[in-house]
Scaffold this active site. Structure first.
Site, short mmCIF file in Angstrom:
data_model
loop_
_atom_site.label_atom_id
_atom_site.label_comp_id
_atom_site.label_asym_id
_atom_site.label_seq_id
_atom_site.Cartn_x
_atom_site.Cartn_y
_atom_site.Cartn_z
CG LEU A 37 -3.64 7.74 -3.67
CD1 LEU A 37 -4.45 7.15 -4.82
CD2 LEU A 37 -4.51 7.90 -2.43
CG HIS A 41 -4.17 5.64 0.36
ND1 HIS A 41 -2.95 6.27 0.42
CD2 HIS A 41 -4.98 6.32 1.22
CE1 HIS A 41 -3.01 7.29 1.26
NE2 HIS A 41 -4.23 7.33 1.76
#
Ligand code: PAF
Length: 283
Positions: A37, A41
């Protein structure tokens, strides 16, 4: 201290968690990811939190969207850091099935998306890709049963494919796109940016610079064809192997040659070293 999200790895634990979290009809948003991530994100999670009472994030590196020669084996996996980020963002649920839960023995069904999935962009260079994405996203939607799901516009064609698929199959999930998040020098955030060597990383912003310069010329009245050809040359001269630099209708992804034909999206895909990068902007 923020609470860690519930982590579900089996369908029964996912369904239990969902029932508990969505009592009294609380709305649920899903942010589908393959982990590793980054701030892009996180921006999706923040949007999801604004729109829904509960937020689930799926972390599943989906084998069916990688071709045999692609980076499934080396795709970055950063579970501890991912959970720390999701905890800090107040995510309620993480759906983290393994490959056998997603594709049990004998699995034999695959969605074959058409329309935006056959636009001649990513599909031309990764013919296996959208079938794998559509199949896994349809499964994620039926497993998690979110009211809405958030996807980054960096994967612009993917966003159109998923939105079309959700409508066509009456999945009852509102698909919401969110703007590309960029590094300070303009490089679009991507889990694959970690593959770039320091030299490649210095060159990578050329993609965004070229998109902006091409758009500017098109807006100033230059023929799309000329502006795109010059943009393509600039990208190749910087050391990329260019797959495409194209102007497309932002809604249909059809090729477009003037602003009078509709909203224009400029899309690019190119390889630097062994890393393939994609990006796009509204022209
Ligand atoms: O964009 C991604 O990370 C993936 O393609 C997705 C949508 C999570 C499906 O595996």
């Amino acid at each position: 201290m923020p609470h860690s999200p519930i982590v579900a790895r089996t369908l029964s634990s996912l369904h239990r968690a969902r029932t508990e979290l969505c009592k009294r009809n609380a709305t649920l948003a899903l942010v589908p990811t393959m982990g590793a991530l980054h701030d892009g994100h996180v921006s999706l999670v923040r949007l999801a939190k604004k729109r829904a009472k509960r937020v689930a994030v799926s972390i599943f590196v989906n084998p069916t969207q990688f071709a045999a020669h692609e980076d499934l084996g080396s795709y970055p996996r950063t579970w501890k850091e991912d959970i720390a980020r999701l905890t800090a963002e107040g995510v309620d649920l993480v759906w983290n099935p393994d490959a056998t839960t997603m594709y049990p023995d004998g699995f034999a069904t695959r969605i074959a998306p058409e329309g935006p999935a056959l636009a001649g962009l990513e599909d031309k260079f990764r013919p296996h890709f959208f079938g794998g994405v559509a199949t896994v996203v349809a499964k994620l939607f039926t497993q998690v049963r979110p009211d809405m799901a958030f996807f980054g516009e960096k994967d612009f064609q993917q966003l159109q494919v998923v939105a079309r698929m959700a409508r066509d199959l009456d999945l009852g999930v509102k698909v919401i796109g969110a703007p590309v998040i960029r590094e300070r020098d303009g490089l679009a955030m991507s889990s694959r940016n970690v593959y770039l060597s320091p030299d490649e990383r210095r060159t990578a912003p050329v993609l965004h610079q070229t998109l902006k310069a091409t758009s500017k010329r098109m807006r100033a009245g230059d023929a799309f064809k000329t502006a795109l050809a010059d943009g393509a040359a600039r990208i190749s001269d910087a050391g990329f192997a260019l797959d495409y630099l194209e102007a497309r209708h932002a809604g249909t992804l059809a090729p477009i040659t003037s602003f009078s034909e509709g909203p224009v999206r400029l899309l690019v895909a190119a390889k630097i070293g062994t890393t393939r990068l994609i990006d796009n902007i509204k022209a």
